[in-house]
Structures are given as C-alpha cells and as structure tokens.
Scaffold this active site. Structure first.
Site, PDB file in Angstrom:
ATOM      1  N   PHE A   1     -14.161  18.939   4.016  1.00 19.57           N
ATOM      2  CA  PHE A   1     -13.719  18.424   2.730  1.00 19.57           C
ATOM      3  C   PHE A   1     -13.206  17.056   2.614  1.00 19.57           C
ATOM      4  O   PHE A   1     -12.214  16.808   3.530  1.00 19.57           O
ATOM      5  CB  PHE A   1     -12.444  19.533   2.440  1.00 19.57           C
ATOM      6  CG  PHE A   1     -12.992  20.785   2.275  1.00 19.57           C
ATOM      7  CD1 PHE A   1     -13.266  21.442   1.211  1.00 19.57           C
ATOM      8  CD2 PHE A   1     -12.823  21.655   3.524  1.00 19.57           C
ATOM      9  CE1 PHE A   1     -13.806  22.775   1.134  1.00 19.57           C
ATOM     10  CE2 PHE A   1     -13.122  23.030   3.362  1.00 19.57           C
ATOM     11  CZ  PHE A   1     -13.675  23.748   2.196  1.00 19.57           C
ATOM     12  N   ASP A   2     -13.614  16.322   1.786  1.00 18.92           N
ATOM     13  CA  ASP A   2     -12.969  15.174   1.277  1.00 18.92           C
ATOM     14  C   ASP A   2     -11.620  15.490   0.819  1.00 18.92           C
ATOM     15  O   ASP A   2     -11.294  16.344   0.629  1.00 18.92           O
ATOM     16  CB  ASP A   2     -13.845  14.565   0.288  1.00 18.92           C
ATOM     17  CG  ASP A   2     -13.040  13.307  -0.350  1.00 18.92           C
ATOM     18  OD1 ASP A   2     -12.849  12.264   0.560  1.00 18.92           O
ATOM     19  OD2 ASP A   2     -12.600  13.173  -1.479  1.00 18.92           O
ATOM     20  N   VAL A   3     -10.871  14.574   1.068  1.00 20.95           N
ATOM     21  CA  VAL A   3      -9.423  14.713   0.913  1.00 20.95           C
ATOM     22  C   VAL A   3      -8.912  14.278  -0.444  1.00 20.95           C
ATOM     23  O   VAL A   3      -8.543  14.844  -1.297  1.00 20.95           O
ATOM     24  CB  VAL A   3      -8.403  14.052   1.990  1.00 20.95           C
ATOM     25  CG1 VAL A   3      -6.761  14.126   1.799  1.00 20.95           C
ATOM     26  CG2 VAL A   3      -8.638  14.868   3.201  1.00 20.95           C
ATOM     27  N   TYR A   4      -8.844  12.829  -0.453  1.00 21.43           N
ATOM     28  CA  TYR A   4      -8.391  12.096  -1.935  1.00 21.43           C
ATOM     29  C   TYR A   4      -9.305  12.410  -3.053  1.00 21.43           C
ATOM     30  O   TYR A   4     -10.604  11.944  -2.917  1.00 21.43           O
ATOM     31  CB  TYR A   4      -8.278  10.736  -1.682  1.00 21.43           C
ATOM     32  CG  TYR A   4      -7.123  10.333  -0.476  1.00 21.43           C
ATOM     33  CD1 TYR A   4      -5.909  10.514  -0.389  1.00 21.43           C
ATOM     34  CD2 TYR A   4      -7.781  10.119   0.799  1.00 21.43           C
ATOM     35  CE1 TYR A   4      -4.957  10.346   0.757  1.00 21.43           C
ATOM     36  CE2 TYR A   4      -7.025   9.707   2.013  1.00 21.43           C
ATOM     37  CZ  TYR A   4      -5.514   9.809   1.662  1.00 21.43           C
ATOM     38  OH  TYR A   4      -4.577   9.660   2.764  1.00 21.43           O
ATOM     39  N   THR A  64     -10.721  15.289  -3.804  1.00 17.40           N
ATOM     40  CA  THR A  64     -11.175  16.861  -3.557  1.00 17.40           C
ATOM     41  C   THR A  64      -9.925  17.992  -3.406  1.00 17.40           C
ATOM     42  O   THR A  64      -9.951  18.658  -3.962  1.00 17.40           O
ATOM     43  CB  THR A  64     -11.954  16.704  -2.455  1.00 17.40           C
ATOM     44  OG1 THR A  64     -13.013  15.768  -2.750  1.00 17.40           O
ATOM     45  CG2 THR A  64     -12.768  18.109  -2.262  1.00 17.40           C
TER      46      THR A  64
END
Length: 224
Positions: free
Chosen positions: A7-10, A12
């Site tokens: 999972f992308d963080v920023y 998402t």
C-alpha cells in the site's frame, strides 16, 4: 488465494493534503492550495532526484518543496516553524475506510505492507500514530535501495522483501503514476480513486481494479 499487497502511504492510507489544516493559522485561506502544491512538489522532487541519480531521503524533498511553496506564496516562515510543520507529517490521519478495509483484507488471509517513498522510521511512526500499524505485516521503504517509485527496481524490491512474485503481488495506490509504475514492472495494481474528478493518465496501461476506497478493494479482490 492469499495475496501480498503493498500500500502506498501518502494519498492512499493517509491524506497529505490534510497538512493544509496546520497552515491555516499561518497563511489563512490559501492553506489548502499551499498544502496541495507542497504535496505535488515533493513528489516531483523525488522523481527528479531519481532521474538525476542524486538520492536524498524523502524528508529532504519535503523540506525543499516547503521552501519552494514559501517562495510561491511569498510567505516567510522561521526555521522553527518549518520544522514544526515537518513534524506534523507524523500525525496525519488515516482515511476513514483504511482500518476497516485492512481488517477485512487481514481476515481474508492476505499479507499487508506499507510501501512508501518515505523513510522507514518516519513511515513506521506515522502508521503507529494513525492506528494502522497493528494491521500491517511490514513497513517497507525505498530508502533501503536509494531510488524512488516508480522505478521498476522499487517494485522488484517489494517482491524480494515480501517473498512474493508477479503472480501474487499487488500495488494499491491513490496515485496513478504509482499504479502505472507497478503495472509496468509486472505487478497487479489497484487505483484508489478517492476523488471522482481525478483522471487516470492515458498511458495505455490500465489498473486491474479501480475502486473508491479500501473497503471496496477488499470486496472486489475476492474475484481474483
């Protein structure tokens, strides 16, 4: 079949534009625009550093992007104020769908990892503060290989670190460029289209799934 999901963080899992709320006291009604430009510029700086092979960790890109925005908006912030704003990145809130969506995916038996351009320690702290860390199996940063997404080396590193392959590894991101990068590297990918007005880049590379949030992703993943 259990999948490995990065999972992308920023953008998402957490909303970086939320930084605008911390800017309101400093710049008033321009805070939202400042926050949006700040986010876009730090991503651009990461891209440029990858192309130039002049890696600095994402905190450097973020601080330099902040100073760019200060010039654009003609705002003078002290060094202390700049560092205080930078520190707020550790306190960004998760989108409302993130915790229930991740819980559903865990119950389905999938392996879940935060996979970010941000430094591992910073992402680890952020995920803990956002209440997401207990649902993750790993936190993986590009800092280990010193190049940013969407380089194909980065997505290969995700598979190497998690022991997965293109047959069972997904990238989930709210950023079209991240989805395209993952697909180009052979992974499956889902685009989280949080803003219905946002357009996916017309590169003749399409996501395997387009969903509104992680709850919908967890529901549709059962078809794969």
């Amino acid at each position: 079949m259990p999948q490995t999901i990065g999972f992308d963080v920023y953008g998402t899992l957490v909303d970086p534009v939320e930084m605008g709320t911390h800017l309101e006291a400093l710049i008033g009604d321009q805070a939202k625009e400042f926050g949006q430009l700040w986010h876009e510029k730090k991503v651009e700086y990461a891209f440029r550093r990858s192309l130039m092979q002049q890696y600095q960790d994402f905190s450097v890109c973020t601080l330099q992007a902040l100073r760019y925005c200060m010039k654009v908006f003609k705002i003078d912030l002290s060094e202390q104020a700049q560092q205080a704003l930078m520190a707020e990145f550790a306190n960004l809130a998760a989108f409302n769908d993130v915790v229930p969506g991740l819980k559903s995916l865990k119950q389905q038996g999938h392996t879940l990892a935060a996979f970010s351009n941000g430094p591992e320690a910073a992402v680890h702290t952020l995920m803990g503060n956002a209440g997401v860390l207990p649902l993750l199996d790993d936190v993986i940063s590009v800092d280990d290989i010193r190049i940013y997404k969407p380089s194909p080396r980065v997505y290969q590193y995700l598979m190497e670190t998690t022991g997965s392959t293109v047959d069972n590894c997904w990238m989930v991101s709210g950023n079209p460029w991240d989805v395209i990068g993952a697909k180009a590297a052979g992974l499956k990918a889902a685009w989280i289209q949080r803003d219905p007005a946002k357009i996916f880049d017309p590169w003749d590379i399409e996501p395997d799934l387009v969903v509104n949030d992680l709850i919908e992703f967890s529901e549709q993943l059962t078809d794969f």
